[in-house]
Design an enzyme around this catalytic site. Structure first.
Site, PDB file in Angstrom:
ATOM      1  N   GLU A 246       0.206   3.696   1.678  1.00 20.73           N
ATOM      2  CA  GLU A 246       0.224   4.179   3.064  1.00 20.73           C
ATOM      3  C   GLU A 246       1.572   3.875   3.743  1.00 20.73           C
ATOM      4  O   GLU A 246       1.911   4.499   4.744  1.00 20.73           O
ATOM      5  CB  GLU A 246      -0.911   3.540   3.859  1.00 20.73           C
ATOM      6  CG  GLU A 246      -2.291   4.076   3.535  1.00 20.73           C
ATOM      7  CD  GLU A 246      -2.543   5.485   4.066  1.00 20.73           C
ATOM      8  OE1 GLU A 246      -1.891   5.865   5.064  1.00 20.73           O
ATOM      9  OE2 GLU A 246      -3.370   6.191   3.475  1.00 20.73           O
TER      10      GLU A 246
ATOM     11  N   TYR B  40      -1.976   0.099  10.470  1.00 20.30           N
ATOM     12  CA  TYR B  40      -2.195  -0.557   9.180  1.00 20.30           C
ATOM     13  C   TYR B  40      -0.948  -0.455   8.313  1.00 20.30           C
ATOM     14  O   TYR B  40      -0.473  -1.442   7.749  1.00 20.30           O
ATOM     15  CB  TYR B  40      -3.383   0.098   8.473  1.00 20.30           C
ATOM     16  CG  TYR B  40      -3.531  -0.299   7.020  1.00 20.30           C
ATOM     17  CD1 TYR B  40      -4.055  -1.539   6.662  1.00 20.30           C
ATOM     18  CD2 TYR B  40      -3.154   0.581   5.994  1.00 20.30           C
ATOM     19  CE1 TYR B  40      -4.188  -1.900   5.319  1.00 20.30           C
ATOM     20  CE2 TYR B  40      -3.286   0.226   4.661  1.00 20.30           C
ATOM     21  CZ  TYR B  40      -3.803  -1.007   4.333  1.00 20.30           C
ATOM     22  OH  TYR B  40      -3.926  -1.368   3.016  1.00 20.30           O
TER      23      TYR B  40
ATOM     24  N   SER C 117       0.815  -1.207   0.000  1.00 22.64           N
ATOM     25  CA  SER C 117       0.000   0.000   0.000  1.00 22.64           C
ATOM     26  C   SER C 117       0.850   1.259   0.000  1.00 22.64           C
ATOM     27  O   SER C 117       1.917   1.311   0.620  1.00 22.64           O
ATOM     28  CB  SER C 117      -0.901   0.000   1.235  1.00 22.64           C
ATOM     29  OG  SER C 117      -1.511   1.256   1.439  1.00 22.64           O
TER      30      SER C 117
END
Length: 336
Positions: A134, A156, A132
């Site tokens: 992120e 996460y 990801s």
């Protein structure tokens, strides 16, 4: 006939990927978590196809945190390709449930890799790990590439970084075909309604038809590189068809703020979002990621992949879908 195993098959990406693989003639197996209620809406149209005499889509109960169960399933199915898309993928929720998020996202990926390693004794399988954007977090450089250092800003993202490095480790240590797809934000009409883009398009269409009065959001200045999930799953497949395993960024190369996404959505409905949107501190993250912008040059040059859908086109596509849902709601509620 090739076999593919998809974790998270009932999610946005899993459903589009299942469609793509079935179109390419694969036998597709999906892992779903056992629940007291069904959560297969996104794949019902392909799972329950009355015209399909020979089924090519099979669902299995499983849990990414159950290492032995995952290994047993992988050894039984013997897939040619494994796509690990399953996760607790909501960033804000990961602050409320950090241990669960890390278990599913981090240890879950490790369980998939270990199962593939054991299968390798009898059959070669290729593994796609859903990484990801992120992971970049408080970014060191813009745009972000495969070489940009990670600086995760949520439980996460930290779990995704762990999964990323385990994938590289298994690739190097055991000579496995394992790749990371570092996908920037990708949305669609199948996006969960708690994610900001879908929350916006769903609320805007309901406001348009008088079903809702306000939309509550957090940081409107966060910038994201938004693409269409249907484009991105094609890139996942391409990564596993390459001659050698590697890691790739998939992105549009453009960034918009949440304000801009609001503009695209409400203007398409001939509304002024400033009249309906209110800021709610509950939706701010403890640590914010302010800017994500991907450079997919490597994927373009080595795989031939490019994003086909602009953010504005994506917003309008999502609005069209959600407007139909809102219209159905008005009929059911007697407003129409």
């Amino acid at each position: 006939m090739k076999k593919a195993l998809i974790t998270g098959i009932t999610g946005q990406d899993g459903s589009y990927l299942a469609e793509l693989l079935l179109e390419k003639g694969y036998e597709v197996h999906g892992i779903v978590r056992r629940s007291s209620s069904f959560n297969t809406q996104r794949i019902d149209h392909i799972y329950q196809d009355p015209h399909e005499k020979t089924p090519k889509l099979f669902l299995h109960y499983g849990d990414l945190t159950d290492g032995q169960g995952i290994t047993n399933l992988v050894l039984d199915v013997e897939p040619d390709e494994i796509y690990n898309l399953g996760a607790q993928s909501h960033v804000r929720v990961s602050f409320d449930a950090p241990a669960y998020t890390v278990s599913v996202v981090g240890i879950g990926a490790l369980n998939i890799l270990e199962a593939a390693r054991q299968l390798k004794q009898t059959k070669e399988t290729r593994v796609y790990q859903a990484s990801s954007s992120e992971m970049y977090g408080d970014v060191f450089e813009t745009p972000q590439t495969e070489k940009t250092p990670f600086c995760p800003q949520s439980p996460y993202a930290c779990a995704k970084v762990y999964a990323f490095h385990q994938t590289v480790n298994y690739r190097n240590a055991y000579d496995m075909f394992a790749v990371n797809g570092i996908l920037f934000n990708h949305e669609s009409p199948r996006r969960g309604e708690t994610f900001v883009t879908r929350k916006i398009t769903r609320a805007a269409t309901r406001i348009k038809l008088g079903l809702q009065e306000k939309l509550y959001l957090g940081n409107l200045d966060a910038k994201r590189d938004w693409g269409y999930a249907k484009d991105y799953v094609e890139g996942m497949w391409m990564m596993l068809q390459a001659e050698k395993p590697d890691d790739y960024v998939l992105a549009t190369g453009e960034t918009q703020t949440i304000r801009q996404f609001l503009d695209y959505t409400f203007e398409y409905l001939d509304l002024d979002w400033n009249k309906y949107v209110e800021i709610d501190p509950r939706y701010f993250r403890p640590t914010e990621v302010n800017l994500l912008l991907g450079d997919c040059t490597k994927a373009k040059e080595k795989l031939g992949w490019v994003a086909k859908t602009s953010c504005k086109e994506l917003a309008e596509l999502m609005v069209d879908h959600d407007l139909e849902l809102a219209q159905q709601e008005t009929v059911q509620s007697g407003i129409a």
